[in-house]
Design an enzyme around this catalytic site. Sequence first.
Site, PDB file in Angstrom:
ATOM      1  N   ASP A  10      -6.276  -7.011   4.204  1.00  0.00           N
ATOM      2  CA  ASP A  10      -7.409  -6.369   3.540  1.00  0.00           C
ATOM      3  C   ASP A  10      -8.324  -7.440   2.950  1.00  0.00           C
ATOM      4  O   ASP A  10      -9.541  -7.429   3.153  1.00  0.00           O
ATOM      5  CB  ASP A  10      -6.889  -5.436   2.437  1.00  0.00           C
ATOM      6  CG  ASP A  10      -8.023  -4.797   1.660  1.00  0.00           C
ATOM      7  OD1 ASP A  10      -8.985  -4.324   2.295  1.00  0.00           O
ATOM      8  OD2 ASP A  10      -7.951  -4.784   0.406  1.00  0.00           O
ATOM      9  N   TYR A  58       0.825  -1.209   0.000  1.00  0.00           N
ATOM     10  CA  TYR A  58       0.000   0.000   0.000  1.00  0.00           C
ATOM     11  C   TYR A  58       0.862   1.262   0.000  1.00  0.00           C
ATOM     12  O   TYR A  58       0.420   2.322  -0.416  1.00  0.00           O
ATOM     13  CB  TYR A  58      -0.898   0.034   1.236  1.00  0.00           C
ATOM     14  CG  TYR A  58      -2.211  -0.691   1.084  1.00  0.00           C
ATOM     15  CD1 TYR A  58      -2.244  -2.039   0.732  1.00  0.00           C
ATOM     16  CD2 TYR A  58      -3.409  -0.042   1.303  1.00  0.00           C
ATOM     17  CE1 TYR A  58      -3.446  -2.707   0.620  1.00  0.00           C
ATOM     18  CE2 TYR A  58      -4.619  -0.701   1.186  1.00  0.00           C
ATOM     19  CZ  TYR A  58      -4.631  -2.033   0.844  1.00  0.00           C
ATOM     20  OH  TYR A  58      -5.826  -2.682   0.725  1.00  0.00           O
ATOM     21  N   ASP A  76      -2.848 -18.321   0.380  1.00  0.00           N
ATOM     22  CA  ASP A  76      -3.832 -19.050  -0.442  1.00  0.00           C
ATOM     23  C   ASP A  76      -4.509 -20.131   0.394  1.00  0.00           C
ATOM     24  O   ASP A  76      -5.726 -20.306   0.378  1.00  0.00           O
ATOM     25  CB  ASP A  76      -3.190 -19.607  -1.724  1.00  0.00           C
ATOM     26  CG  ASP A  76      -1.911 -20.394  -1.470  1.00  0.00           C
ATOM     27  OD1 ASP A  76      -1.348 -20.334  -0.349  1.00  0.00           O
ATOM     28  OD2 ASP A  76      -1.450 -21.079  -2.405  1.00  0.00           O
ATOM     29  N   ASP A  96     -12.166  -9.084   4.626  1.00  0.00           N
ATOM     30  CA  ASP A  96     -13.453  -9.094   3.903  1.00  0.00           C
ATOM     31  C   ASP A  96     -14.033 -10.506   3.887  1.00  0.00           C
ATOM     32  O   ASP A  96     -15.226 -10.710   4.072  1.00  0.00           O
ATOM     33  CB  ASP A  96     -13.282  -8.620   2.446  1.00  0.00           C
ATOM     34  CG  ASP A  96     -13.552  -7.126   2.284  1.00  0.00           C
ATOM     35  OD1 ASP A  96     -13.288  -6.367   3.231  1.00  0.00           O
ATOM     36  OD2 ASP A  96     -14.021  -6.727   1.198  1.00  0.00           O
ATOM     37  N   LYS A 116       3.258 -15.261   2.287  1.00  0.00           N
ATOM     38  CA  LYS A 116       3.456 -16.012   1.043  1.00  0.00           C
ATOM     39  C   LYS A 116       4.961 -16.278   0.924  1.00  0.00           C
ATOM     40  O   LYS A 116       5.620 -15.882  -0.046  1.00  0.00           O
ATOM     41  CB  LYS A 116       2.898 -15.192  -0.147  1.00  0.00           C
ATOM     42  CG  LYS A 116       2.856 -15.940  -1.467  1.00  0.00           C
ATOM     43  CD  LYS A 116       1.795 -17.039  -1.521  1.00  0.00           C
ATOM     44  CE  LYS A 116       1.909 -17.811  -2.832  1.00  0.00           C
ATOM     45  NZ  LYS A 116       1.028 -19.004  -2.867  1.00  0.00           N
TER      46      LYS A 116
END
Length: 355
Positions: free
Chosen positions: A245, A140, A221, A249, A189
């Site tokens: 983020d 970001y 993942d 959600d 990751k």
Amino acid sequence: MKIAVIPGDGIGPDIVKQAYKVLDRVSEAFNMKFEYQEVDMGGAAIDKYGVPLPDETLDICRKIDAVLLGAVGGEKWDNLPGHLRPEAGLLAIRKGLGVFANLRPAILFPQLKSASTLKEEVLGDGLNIMVVRELTGGIYFGSRGRKDLSYGQEAWDTESYTTHEVERVARVAFEIARKRDKRLVSIDKANVLESSRLWREVVCKVAEEYPDVELSHMYVDNAAMQLVRNPRQFDVIVTTNMFGDILSDEASMLTGSLGMLPSASLGQGKIGLYEPIHGSAPDLAGQDKANPIATILSTAMMLRYSFDREDAAAAVEEAVSRVLDQGFRTQDIMQPGMTLIGTEEMGDRIAAEIK
Ligand code: IPM
Ligand code: MG
């Protein structure tokens, strides 16, 4: 207690209005005094001042105890260059306040079990996950750019983390895990990204200070899959800005609606930024349709983390629960046999239940 309030765009003003009702009622019931100062950010600030985060807004927020934010963004500003979009204001205020740890609790109210997209047997007797999202670093805020090629263009964003940035957010997550079920999953990751390998090393190092907390690691993942396969395996999650983020959600939907999840963003000092995790839903703005619960629960987090008032925070959360018990629902969590109400009535009813 001084609170800066940023109603923002879209449904922002609708839901923030309900938070005021709740805080006013808390102030009566718990003998607390709140002083509000409304400031502009996001689209509203772009329209007035031409920038998404005016200096004055940040200055005021910096001098205050807590900031309550509705939501920012909307189609109207979607075609502005990246640094002038409402979202850039949000990122700048997070960075400007130094609130690097974003706490996003995904709690399933038992009354909303059937509103979740998951089968009841997967949800078991409830769900209570705390996502700790790194908020002021990573992709970001990494360097980005765009250049012309002989054919088309190239654009890039950079994911980068320093030891210090990982350490401090990891510590927040370990401290929280220590007060809960003492299980922390760090999500990265590391099989592909160098920044994730550093992330994992640093988290392991911090873990040495917390031998009582059980740490495990998961690739993002796999974590996305595990969240819908068996969400109850999670207690506390710590992850990067972007993964956080996305996963928050996903976690919110397990609880029935994006409209239910609050958040608290904390840094080194006492200042906290409190906002629902959802967006500004311009299609619902001004129609008395938005679910104000995420914002109301964000005020509960404010009472807990900025004002150290667990009693008042719990009273707000219990009031939400009681109104759900009584069968009242906004459209996003509406179920057969329940009573559909609007934003205003939800705010009134929750405020009235604060004891
Ligand atoms: C969130 C939002 C923001 C983010 C957007 C609006 C910039 O999605 O708070 O989760 O990506 O952080
Ligand atoms: Mg998001």
